[in-house]
Scaffold this motif. Sequence first.
Motif, PDB file in Angstrom:
ATOM      1  N   LYS A 143       0.803  -1.365   0.098  1.00  0.00           N
ATOM      2  CA  LYS A 143       0.064  -0.046  -0.003  1.00  0.00           C
ATOM      3  C   LYS A 143       1.114   1.329  -0.093  1.00  0.00           C
ATOM      4  O   LYS A 143       1.367   1.711   1.142  1.00  0.00           O
ATOM      5  N   LEU A 144       1.315   1.709  -1.248  1.00  0.00           N
ATOM      6  CA  LEU A 144       2.214   2.888  -1.215  1.00  0.00           C
ATOM      7  C   LEU A 144       1.091   4.244  -1.473  1.00  0.00           C
ATOM      8  O   LEU A 144       0.284   4.013  -2.174  1.00  0.00           O
ATOM      9  N   GLU A 145       1.663   5.155  -1.122  1.00  0.00           N
ATOM     10  CA  GLU A 145       0.885   6.583  -1.492  1.00  0.00           C
ATOM     11  C   GLU A 145       1.387   6.911  -2.897  1.00  0.00           C
ATOM     12  O   GLU A 145       2.571   6.307  -3.528  1.00  0.00           O
ATOM     13  N   LYS A 146       0.632   7.711  -3.588  1.00  0.00           N
ATOM     14  CA  LYS A 146       0.818   8.087  -4.911  1.00  0.00           C
ATOM     15  C   LYS A 146       2.281   8.446  -5.239  1.00  0.00           C
ATOM     16  O   LYS A 146       3.149   7.806  -6.194  1.00  0.00           O
ATOM     17  N   GLU A 147       2.876   9.250  -4.389  1.00  0.00           N
ATOM     18  CA  GLU A 147       4.468   9.723  -4.510  1.00  0.00           C
ATOM     19  C   GLU A 147       5.443   8.660  -4.254  1.00  0.00           C
ATOM     20  O   GLU A 147       6.287   8.553  -5.036  1.00  0.00           O
ATOM     21  N   GLN A 148       5.113   7.656  -3.331  1.00  0.00           N
ATOM     22  CA  GLN A 148       5.903   6.643  -2.965  1.00  0.00           C
ATOM     23  C   GLN A 148       5.880   5.933  -4.227  1.00  0.00           C
ATOM     24  O   GLN A 148       6.939   5.251  -4.548  1.00  0.00           O
ATOM     25  N   LEU A 149       4.612   5.660  -4.871  1.00  0.00           N
ATOM     26  CA  LEU A 149       4.660   4.532  -5.943  1.00  0.00           C
ATOM     27  C   LEU A 149       5.830   5.113  -7.134  1.00  0.00           C
ATOM     28  O   LEU A 149       6.229   4.232  -7.737  1.00  0.00           O
ATOM     29  N   LEU A 150       5.422   6.111  -7.485  1.00  0.00           N
ATOM     30  CA  LEU A 150       6.649   6.942  -8.568  1.00  0.00           C
ATOM     31  C   LEU A 150       7.721   6.876  -7.946  1.00  0.00           C
ATOM     32  O   LEU A 150       8.639   6.427  -8.914  1.00  0.00           O
ATOM     33  N   GLU A 151       8.184   6.980  -6.913  1.00  0.00           N
ATOM     34  CA  GLU A 151       9.578   7.035  -6.313  1.00  0.00           C
ATOM     35  C   GLU A 151      10.228   5.637  -6.699  1.00  0.00           C
ATOM     36  O   GLU A 151      11.182   5.235  -7.134  1.00  0.00           O
ATOM     37  N   VAL A 152       9.286   4.500  -6.256  1.00  0.00           N
ATOM     38  CA  VAL A 152       9.941   3.158  -6.341  1.00  0.00           C
ATOM     39  C   VAL A 152      10.099   2.685  -7.852  1.00  0.00           C
ATOM     40  O   VAL A 152      10.823   2.328  -8.358  1.00  0.00           O
ATOM     41  N   ARG A 153       8.790   3.260  -8.651  1.00  0.00           N
ATOM     42  CA  ARG A 153       9.130   2.991 -10.163  1.00  0.00           C
ATOM     43  C   ARG A 153      10.330   3.304 -10.538  1.00  0.00           C
ATOM     44  O   ARG A 153      10.944   2.956 -11.467  1.00  0.00           O
ATOM     45  N   GLU A 154      10.577   4.966 -10.285  1.00  0.00           N
ATOM     46  CA  GLU A 154      11.694   5.668 -11.072  1.00  0.00           C
ATOM     47  C   GLU A 154      13.048   4.847 -10.374  1.00  0.00           C
ATOM     48  O   GLU A 154      14.086   4.998 -10.941  1.00  0.00           O
ATOM     49  N   ALA A 155      12.813   4.538  -9.124  1.00  0.00           N
ATOM     50  CA  ALA A 155      14.083   3.817  -8.438  1.00  0.00           C
ATOM     51  C   ALA A 155      14.507   2.438  -9.475  1.00  0.00           C
ATOM     52  O   ALA A 155      15.606   2.085  -9.578  1.00  0.00           O
TER      53      ALA A 155
END
Length: 255
Positions: free
Chosen positions: A153-165
């Motif tokens: 359960k990731l927040e929208k900003e965290q989801l983007l962070e993981v994808r970019e990582a």
Amino acid sequence: MKKLILHPENIPPITISKKEEELLLIFPRQNKIMAFFTQDYLDFFIELAPNNNKDWFDENRKRYHKSVKDPMKAFVDHLIEKGKAINPAWGELEAKDCIFRINRDIRFSKDKTPYKLNRSAVLVEGGKKNHTTPGLYFEMGPEDLRVYGGVYKLEKEQLLEVREAIADNLDEFQKAYQDADFLATYGEIRGDKNKIIPKHLKAAAEKEPLIFNKNWYYFAKFTPETILRDDLGEFILSKYQAAQKLNKFFTKHIK
């Protein structure tokens, strides 16, 4: 549900993996450890399944405390004590921070049976209210023992962070989930996917389709007899250790 009856001759011999051997070096045994759970832990849920109502539960409440609730608390306390050698943040936890209720949330469910048919807990920094940090989640019932990991359960900003990582560190990410211990234990990363992702990630997603995921989790199933092992704590911790490279990757890139 078919009643499960275990006899000593039916319990498979304990085999020790390389990862479990390493854990035994971390956690040397001073005295012989007895199993936390007995056959009645499994039998309680087997009998609850066709009698999933408050009247039956009240009649068996003392049994529930003796065979299920109290051993579960003792086991999670033991797991915290052992696990803090792997993750020091777990040393701040208490069993009540980790163990989920046996009561089901039936507010929005067509199934109105009040009780779960297993017990579950999670060891994660901050306890069970933390839904974003990778931790060790497990559930134990008469059908199986399941051990889970990952981020769900990731927040929208965290989801983007993981994808970019993942996009920026493809080699590190792929080596983590292609690790031999991870593959032997979990097999693969699972998760729900989005059909559309930000444009700047599409090129990387062609190389790594897991970028389309909106969560990344993995789990392994084991026979219910595993719950009766006297080294259950070490066994479960060894499964957590098998995903350490992925856990470290996600932890590093989630703020």
